[in-house]
Write an enzyme that holds these catalytic residues in place. Sequence first.
Site, PDB file in Angstrom:
ATOM      1  N   ARG A  89      32.430  15.554  43.660  1.00 42.94           N
ATOM      2  CA  ARG A  89      33.810  15.374  43.206  1.00 42.94           C
ATOM      3  C   ARG A  89      34.500  14.382  44.129  1.00 42.94           C
ATOM      4  NH1 ARG A  89      35.159  16.908  38.452  1.00 42.94           N
ATOM      5  NH2 ARG A  89      37.329  17.053  39.088  1.00 42.94           N
TER       6      ARG A  89
ATOM      7  N   LEU B  43      37.545  13.168  46.277  1.00 43.75           N
ATOM      8  CA  LEU B  43      38.550  13.931  47.017  1.00 43.75           C
ATOM      9  C   LEU B  43      39.876  13.179  47.022  1.00 43.75           C
ATOM     10  CD1 LEU B  43      36.193  14.973  49.909  1.00 43.75           C
ATOM     11  CD2 LEU B  43      37.192  16.519  48.199  1.00 43.75           C
TER      12      LEU B  43
ATOM     13  N   ASN C 202      30.102  12.551  54.939  1.00 41.09           N
ATOM     14  CA  ASN C 202      29.342  12.600  53.680  1.00 41.09           C
ATOM     15  C   ASN C 202      27.966  12.007  53.922  1.00 41.09           C
ATOM     16  OD1 ASN C 202      28.849  12.783  50.812  1.00 41.09           O
ATOM     17  ND2 ASN C 202      29.317  10.596  50.628  1.00 41.09           N
TER      18      ASN C 202
ATOM     19  N   HIS D  28      25.008   9.921  51.636  1.00 37.58           N
ATOM     20  CA  HIS D  28      24.797   9.248  50.360  1.00 37.58           C
ATOM     21  C   HIS D  28      23.409   8.609  50.390  1.00 37.58           C
ATOM     22  CE1 HIS D  28      25.838   7.278  46.631  1.00 37.58           C
ATOM     23  NE2 HIS D  28      25.332   6.149  47.128  1.00 37.58           N
TER      24      HIS D  28
ATOM     25  N   SER E 240      22.805   6.954  54.130  1.00 35.89           N
ATOM     26  CA  SER E 240      23.908   6.710  55.058  1.00 35.89           C
ATOM     27  C   SER E 240      24.680   8.002  55.274  1.00 35.89           C
ATOM     28  CB  SER E 240      24.890   5.678  54.475  1.00 35.89           C
ATOM     29  OG  SER E 240      24.224   4.496  54.081  1.00 35.89           O
TER      30      SER E 240
ATOM     31  N   GLU F 296      38.161   6.228  49.419  1.00 34.11           N
ATOM     32  CA  GLU F 296      37.344   5.635  48.369  1.00 34.11           C
ATOM     33  C   GLU F 296      36.032   6.395  48.215  1.00 34.11           C
ATOM     34  OE1 GLU F 296      37.126   1.423  49.450  1.00 34.11           O
ATOM     35  OE2 GLU F 296      39.153   1.806  50.170  1.00 34.11           O
TER      36      GLU F 296
ATOM     37  N   ASP G  49      32.240   7.172  48.399  1.00 31.58           N
ATOM     38  CA  ASP G  49      31.081   6.780  49.206  1.00 31.58           C
ATOM     39  C   ASP G  49      31.423   5.623  50.149  1.00 31.58           C
ATOM     40  OD1 ASP G  49      29.470   8.708  47.956  1.00 31.58           O
ATOM     41  OD2 ASP G  49      29.047   7.363  46.290  1.00 31.58           O
TER      42      ASP G  49
HETATM   43  C1  GAR Z   1      21.712  13.981  48.049  1.00 33.72           C
HETATM   44  O1  GAR Z   1      20.757  12.974  47.785  1.00 33.72           O
HETATM   45  C2  GAR Z   1      23.008  13.368  48.531  1.00 33.72           C
HETATM   46  O2  GAR Z   1      22.828  12.226  49.321  1.00 33.72           O
HETATM   47  C3  GAR Z   1      23.671  13.000  47.234  1.00 33.72           C
HETATM   48  O3  GAR Z   1      23.423  14.087  46.403  1.00 33.72           O
HETATM   49  C4  GAR Z   1      22.159  14.641  46.746  1.00 33.72           C
HETATM   50  C5  GAR Z   1      22.340  16.115  46.901  1.00 33.72           C
HETATM   51  O4  GAR Z   1      21.118  16.776  46.981  1.00 33.72           O
HETATM   52  N1  GAR Z   1      25.049  12.728  47.411  1.00 33.72           N
HETATM   53  C6  GAR Z   1      25.682  11.750  46.783  1.00 33.72           C
HETATM   54  O5  GAR Z   1      25.162  11.040  45.947  1.00 33.72           O
HETATM   55  C7  GAR Z   1      27.135  11.560  47.184  1.00 33.72           C
HETATM   56  N2  GAR Z   1      27.666  10.399  46.583  1.00 33.72           N
HETATM   57  P1  GAR Z   1      21.063  18.288  47.435  1.00 33.72           P
HETATM   58  O6  GAR Z   1      21.952  19.067  46.488  1.00 33.72           O
HETATM   59  O7  GAR Z   1      19.637  18.679  47.307  1.00 33.72           O
HETATM   60  O8  GAR Z   1      21.558  18.371  48.841  1.00 33.72           O
END
Ligand code: GAR
Length: 236
Positions: free
Chosen positions: A105, A107, A121, A123, A150, A157, A159
Amino acid sequence: MSGKASNPSTRLPSRLNLGVLVSGRGSTLQALIDACAAPDYPARIVLVLSNVAGAAALERAAKAGIATAVVEHKTFPSREAFDEAMRARLVAAGADLVCLAGFMRLLSPAFVEAFAGRLINIHPSLLPAFPGLHVHENVLASGVRFTGCSVHFVNAEMDAGPIIVQAAVPVDPSDTAESLGARVLGAEHQCYPLAVRWIAEGRVRIKGVRVEVDGAAAAAAPLINPQPTSSISAKK
Ligand code: GAR
């Protein structure tokens, strides 16, 4: 458990309290849970909060004996109201650092401001390239030779924000989004606990768009992809 000496939290009174925000399967959360299980790890998870009831991540937290909460975005009239409810739960739990771990989501600026410098975070790309969704598909469609992950402080913004640590993962021509995503995920599971450790140890400072980490230096050698194969080298 008997006696104070056997309790890791009494051996490390300065452990940083983590609030972890999740939406899905929770493998990144699991990497943090596993890291926090080490007696010398300088952080502990005080709350796992999900916007999705029934998220697998909540089961992982419960299995590890960690407090969980569900704050469903669908039940709030606005993003601001939803974020305020999450903020209140995190403050009540005593979270010092908020870790987004697959929290899907956006924020609100008020939430980001409330945890300025205490909100991170992860990503699955080398930001600022490939923010958003469908990262591995977009990476493969672009033809880049490297992707990665990262860990960054969060700004308003998507990510985006000062980057603490990145891992580079070479792309193979035979990769699918699934195979590439699995390798990136392995790197994510290393990087997130590392970044949290550095923050908990007080080694991380935000300097404008950059982040300084005491006791960590840039990797010395460039990583080149692709590399000549042995069969080609032998023909020369
Ligand atoms: C991970 O790859 C994380 O980097 C990504 O969601 C996945 C969660 O996996 N996050 C994003 O894309 C944020 N923009 P998980 O539920 O197994 O931790």
